[in-house]
Design an enzyme around this catalytic site. Structure first.
Site, PDB file in Angstrom:
ATOM      1  N   ASP A 282       2.317  -7.061   2.562  1.00  0.00           N
ATOM      2  CA  ASP A 282       1.187  -6.238   3.017  1.00  0.00           C
ATOM      3  C   ASP A 282       1.713  -4.945   3.669  1.00  0.00           C
ATOM      4  O   ASP A 282       1.210  -4.491   4.693  1.00  0.00           O
ATOM      5  CB  ASP A 282       0.291  -7.005   4.001  1.00  0.00           C
TER       6      ASP A 282
ATOM      7  N   HIS B 166       0.874  -1.178   0.000  1.00  0.00           N
ATOM      8  CA  HIS B 166       0.000   0.000   0.000  1.00  0.00           C
ATOM      9  C   HIS B 166       0.908   1.223   0.000  1.00  0.00           C
ATOM     10  O   HIS B 166       1.619   1.455   0.981  1.00  0.00           O
ATOM     11  CB  HIS B 166      -0.881   0.009   1.256  1.00  0.00           C
TER      12      HIS B 166
HETATM   13 ZN    ZN Z   1      -5.748  -7.071   3.303  1.00  0.00          ZN
END
Ligand code: ZN
Length: 431
Positions: free
Chosen positions: A310, A67
């Site tokens: 992640d 992200h």
């Molecule tokens: Zn997730």
């Protein structure tokens, strides 16, 4: 410009290679590999030499789950800072999730992200587009358009696609495009208000739990739909014992299911939450030792295909709050390699298999021309020292955010050089 990387051990699972080799880079491409000291260089050619003594030379790592927060939340991370963080962690390719603001659910956002990455990113960046418009789970995004704009997969990550009928139709598109759907597997009505794994520790701490069944049920549903429609399912950040078993069974049936695990899910358990450090709060949450053991078994028997971080940077204002109110997630890119190498010491995986799960297998699943030292490929290379010990220092992170539970951990495995298209984009300073 010609560069020779000398004296290293080359590990390249895409070519079944694991031996001492020298490697020659020419014009940003892999030119050739040869026995140590035996590479032919044309007379008078200008050559710069990188000494990789005591080091592993492998394809630059791939992280299919990050992200980067741009557009929308640039105070947490930008495409530029995220790419710098990737390079510092040994990653030369990353895939960004669509939960930005605006959400990456239209062609113009995908194109904006990819063009920013071209301008400001020092590593290769791929875009994952949303399955549903605005991640609201109500109607499908323009998947065909997004694919044309360059999306390599679809996901509503951060949220699951709860609606069964919608997910079924998304699988039909997945089949048509031969692109995977990446599911954040969580049945929301079971986890509402939860902030850690539901179990003994959550009861003792008085924190609301998120049961592992919330993950299992969603994995089960997706596999059931996939069996009906065809298409491809990639389970994001698998964390529970039963989910690993469901994926194992689905693979045995020959279904097109793959999955990833994040380093924190094989490194920590919910015991780490006892100090109320909000850097132990993630979604899915840290689970029990039984889950961690099942994950290691899944890594070792191939049920778990790849490792992905992640990477979820959050500013201090999002984390220095009460546990219940803190944001989910931690930065992952700069700790993934040493944490993954712990699996080698624990005899869960060989160093070759760790590298495989970070290079050639993610490239295969997402159909990327990356993660390989084959002749003619872009010279995207990681040189790391697997025995170099150091302690993790979050203040040195290249990420804009410092939210990591691993600050001060003594680890082994240091990134020495990260090279993208023949150019060194990160080098460790002597420390
Ligand atoms: Zn997730």
């Amino acid at each position: 410009m010609t560069v020779i990387i000398k004296n290293g051990r080359v590990i390249d699972p895409s070519n079944n290679l694991n031996e001492p080799k020298d490697l020659l880079i020419n014009k940003g491409k892999i030119h050739s590999l040869g026995s140590p000291g035996k590479l032919n260089i044309a007379n008078g050619e200008q050559v710069s030499i990188i000494d990789a003594k005591n080091c592993v030379v492998c394809p630059g790592l791939l992280d299919m789950h990050v992200h980067f927060r741009e557009p929308g939340f640039e105070y947490k991370e930008t495409i530029e800072s995220g790419c710098n963080s990737a390079a510092a962690g040994g990653f030369t390719s990353v895939a960004v999730m669509p939960n930005t603001k605006p959400v990456n659910d239209t062609r113009s956002v995908t194109e904006h992200i990819l063009s920013l990455a071209k301008k400001e990113g020092i590593v290769n960046l791929y875009a994952i587009a949303a399955i549903t418009k605005k991640l609201q789970g109500e109607s499908l995004s323009e998947m065909s358009d997004l694919k044309d704009a360059g999306a390599i997969a679809f996901s509503d990550d951060g949220r699951p696609v709860m609606n069964n009928e919608l997910m079924r139709r998304a699988f039909e598109y997945s089949k048509m495009f031969n692109l995977p759907l990446i599911q954040h597997s969580e049945v929301l009505d079971l986890t509402e208000g939860g902030c850690m794994n539901e179990g003994m520790v959550s009861t003792e701490l008085g924190l609301k739990g998120m049961p592992s069944e919330a993950e299992d049920i969603m994995v089960y549903r997706d596999i059931a739909l996939l069996e009906k429609t065809g298409g491809r399912l990639h389970v994001a950040h698998i964390s529970s014992k039963n989910s690993v078993e469901l994926v194992r069974q689905a693979k045995a049936k020959g279904l097109s299911v793959t999955c990833e695990v994040a380093p924190h899910h094989f490194t920590l358990t919910d015991e780490a939450v006892r100090g109320y450090d909000t850097n132990t709060k993630m979604s899915p949450p840290l689970r029990t030792i039984k889950d961690v053991e099942a994950i290691k078994e899944g890594l070792s028997d191939g049920t778990i295909d790849i490792i992905a971080t992640d990477h979820a940077p959050h500013d201090i204002v999002d984390k220095q709050v009460e546990y219940q109110n803190a944001c989910f997630g931690i930065v992952g890119l700069e700790t993934a390699l040493p944490l993954s190498l712990k699996l080698v010491e624990e005899k869960v995986l060989s160093i070759y298999d760790v590298i495989k799960k970070l290079t050639s297998t993610p490239a295969e699943i997402f159909n990327l021309n990356a993660g390989s030292l084959s002749q003619g490929n872009d010279a995207d290379i990681l040189i790391f020292n697997p025995t170099h010990e150091y302690s993790i220092d979050i203040s040195k992170f290249h990420s804009k955010s410092k939210n990591s539970p691993f600050d001060g951990w003594e680890v082994k495995g240091k990134v020495i050089h990260t090279i993208v298209r023949g150019k060194t984009v990160y080098s460790a300073t002597e420390d």
